[in-house]
Design an enzyme around this catalytic site. Structure first.
Site, PDB file in Angstrom:
ATOM      1  CE1 TYR A  48      -4.725  -6.644  -1.706  1.00  0.00           C
ATOM      2  CE2 TYR A  48      -5.068  -7.646  -3.855  1.00  0.00           C
ATOM      3  CZ  TYR A  48      -4.891  -6.524  -3.072  1.00  0.00           C
ATOM      4  OH  TYR A  48      -4.877  -5.276  -3.649  1.00  0.00           O
ATOM      5  CG  ASP A  62      -9.303  -2.229 -10.846  1.00  0.00           C
ATOM      6  OD1 ASP A  62     -10.029  -1.727  -9.970  1.00  0.00           O
ATOM      7  OD2 ASP A  62      -8.086  -2.457 -10.690  1.00  0.00           O
ATOM      8  CG  ASP A  89      -7.449  -2.772  -4.217  1.00  0.00           C
ATOM      9  OD1 ASP A  89      -7.436  -1.587  -3.879  1.00  0.00           O
ATOM     10  OD2 ASP A  89      -7.219  -3.178  -5.381  1.00  0.00           O
ATOM     11  CG  ASP A  91     -10.315   0.551  -5.726  1.00  0.00           C
ATOM     12  OD1 ASP A  91      -9.359  -0.228  -5.865  1.00  0.00           O
ATOM     13  OD2 ASP A  91     -11.409   0.373  -6.280  1.00  0.00           O
ATOM     14  CG  HIS A 116      -3.995  -1.675  -0.679  1.00  0.00           C
ATOM     15  ND1 HIS A 116      -4.358  -1.042  -1.845  1.00  0.00           N
ATOM     16  CD2 HIS A 116      -3.975  -2.992  -0.969  1.00  0.00           C
ATOM     17  CE1 HIS A 116      -4.545  -1.946  -2.796  1.00  0.00           C
ATOM     18  NE2 HIS A 116      -4.334  -3.144  -2.285  1.00  0.00           N
ATOM     19  CD  GLU A 118      -5.739   2.857  -5.946  1.00  0.00           C
ATOM     20  OE1 GLU A 118      -5.421   1.702  -5.629  1.00  0.00           O
ATOM     21  OE2 GLU A 118      -6.376   3.132  -6.980  1.00  0.00           O
ATOM     22  CB  CYS A 126      -4.993  -1.549 -13.704  1.00  0.00           C
ATOM     23  SG  CYS A 126      -3.480  -2.510 -13.565  1.00  0.00           S
ATOM     24  CD  GLU A 191       0.498  -1.007  -8.551  1.00  0.00           C
ATOM     25  OE1 GLU A 191       1.364  -1.838  -8.208  1.00  0.00           O
ATOM     26  OE2 GLU A 191      -0.639  -1.335  -8.931  1.00  0.00           O
TER      27      GLU A 191
HETATM   28  C1  LIG Z   1      -3.352  -4.861  -7.103  1.00  0.00           C
HETATM   29  C2  LIG Z   1      -4.459  -4.276  -7.900  1.00  0.00           C
HETATM   30  O1  LIG Z   1      -4.753  -2.994  -7.403  1.00  0.00           O
HETATM   31  C3  LIG Z   1      -5.732  -5.113  -7.743  1.00  0.00           C
HETATM   32  O2  LIG Z   1      -6.825  -4.519  -7.801  1.00  0.00           O
HETATM   33  O3  LIG Z   1      -5.616  -6.324  -7.623  1.00  0.00           O
HETATM   34  C4  LIG Z   1      -4.167  -4.200  -9.435  1.00  0.00           C
HETATM   35  C5  LIG Z   1      -3.779  -5.522 -10.042  1.00  0.00           C
HETATM   36  C6  LIG Z   1      -3.869  -5.587 -11.566  1.00  0.00           C
HETATM   37  O4  LIG Z   1      -4.734  -4.921 -12.169  1.00  0.00           O
HETATM   38  O5  LIG Z   1      -3.097  -6.338 -12.148  1.00  0.00           O
HETATM   39  C7  LIG Z   1      -3.111  -3.122  -9.671  1.00  0.00           C
HETATM   40  O6  LIG Z   1      -1.913  -3.428  -9.637  1.00  0.00           O
HETATM   41  O7  LIG Z   1      -3.515  -1.964  -9.863  1.00  0.00           O
HETATM   42 MG   LIG Z   2      -6.684  -2.474  -7.226  1.00  0.00          MG
END
Ligand SMILES: C[C@](O)(C(=O)O)[C@H](CC(=O)O)C(=O)O
Ligand SMILES: [Mg+2]
Length: 301
Positions: A48, A62, A89, A91, A116, A118, A126, A191
């Protein structure tokens, strides 16, 4: 060696077939191309690329600061280093539905097996933090449809993530997931679910593959692979786990070198030179030029 042996099409097929078995797929997040090799070497079947890790790697939070071209470039370096299928990811798709469409094509070109998208608004955050917001369900459905239309390889996995559980509640999150499947999503990432009962409710309501996000220090419990398989989940994600682990070790190491004036006490915790060379398949490069690997490693290397 310096080549991978499989095409993106083969990896996408492999991921589809693996998901179709119904057995849980454990998916560790790579922290760089080299760690993707280690993920493969330790017997995992997919890797991933986390948005949080890709941002942190650049010293950024993030919150949607990284661009699609930055993540596509890093993704391509990663897919060049491993034969595993890699899920990324993406976003929010980096903008409007037309941006999501371009994102799909750039990430297909980077050799990924899927992505993916979102339903958060921009700037995203996050999924395990408070205060996030989601776009209207129909807006996200348009995002998903645009992604599906842009995809050229039908095996490229398009997963929709809903962040609605923390904002609108479980029922709304499930309704959204169903709408995203109707819009063409192949899989769903619910999520920040709170507990097993919520995982179960999602499984009952949606019949495409489901991903469980086992990120640490977040809203959810860390469930074992066995528990997730029993709940009928298809992917167990460890998105930032190995960045946290590595950074913990680096920080300890820095403090030790500062305090002790030498790294001597850290040696037992280090990856050895010989293990690194093995991972890099250093020796195999001598098939191009025998002068490349004509040395002997010291016994403790
Ligand atoms: C899965 C996630 O989107 C990621 O960017 O890895 C994050 C992980 C995290 O910040 O712990 C998320 O869950 O939003
Ligand atoms: Mg993410």
């Amino acid at each position: 060696m310096l080549h991978t042996r499989t095409t993106p099409a083969q990896r996408r097929r492999a991921l589809r077939e693996r998901l179709a078995t119904g057995r849980l797929l454990q998916m560790p997040g790579a922290i760089n191309p080299l760690s993707a090799k280690l993920i493969e070497d330790t017997g995992f079947e997919a890797a991933y690329l986390s948005g949080a890790v890709l941002a942190a790697d650049l010293g950024l939070p993030d919150i949607g600061l990284t661009t699609v071209t930055e993540i596509a470039a890093r993704a391509q370096q990663t897919t060049r280093a491993t034969d595993l299928p890699v899920l990324i990811d993406a976003d929010t798709g980096f903008g409007e539905p037309m941006n999501a469409a371009r994102t799909v094509q750039l990430l297909e070109d980077a050799g990924l097996a899927g992505l993916h998208l979102e339903d958060q608004v921009n700037p995203k955050r996050c999924g395990h933090l408070d205060g996030k917001s989601v776009v209207e369900r129909d807006t996200m459905s348009r995002r998903v449809r645009a992604a599906v239309d842009a995809r050229r390889d039908p095996d490229f996995l398009l997963m929709a993530r809903t962040d609605a559980r923390a904002v609108e509640g479980l029922d709304a999150a499930i309704d959204r997931a169903k709408a995203y499947v109707d819009a063409g999503a192949d899989a769903i990432f619910p999520e920040a679910l709170a507990n097993e009962a919520e995982f179960e409710a999602f499984r009952k309501a949606v019949d495409v593959p489901l991903l469980a996000n086992m990120t640490e220090f977040g809203k959810g419990k860390l469930l074992t692979a066995r528990a997730l398989e029993d709940l009928g989940y298809n992917i167990a994600l460890y998105p930032v786990t190995f960045l946290r682990l590595a950074m913990g070790a680096v920080e300890d190491g820095l403090r030790t070198v500062k305090a002790e004036g030498t790294q001597e006490s850290l040696l037992p915790r280090m990856q050895t030179r010989s293990r690194l060379y093995e991972l890099l398949d250093y020796e195999a490069y001598s098939s191009f030029d025998s002068a490349v690997f004509d040395f002997t490693l010291p016994p403790d290397a």
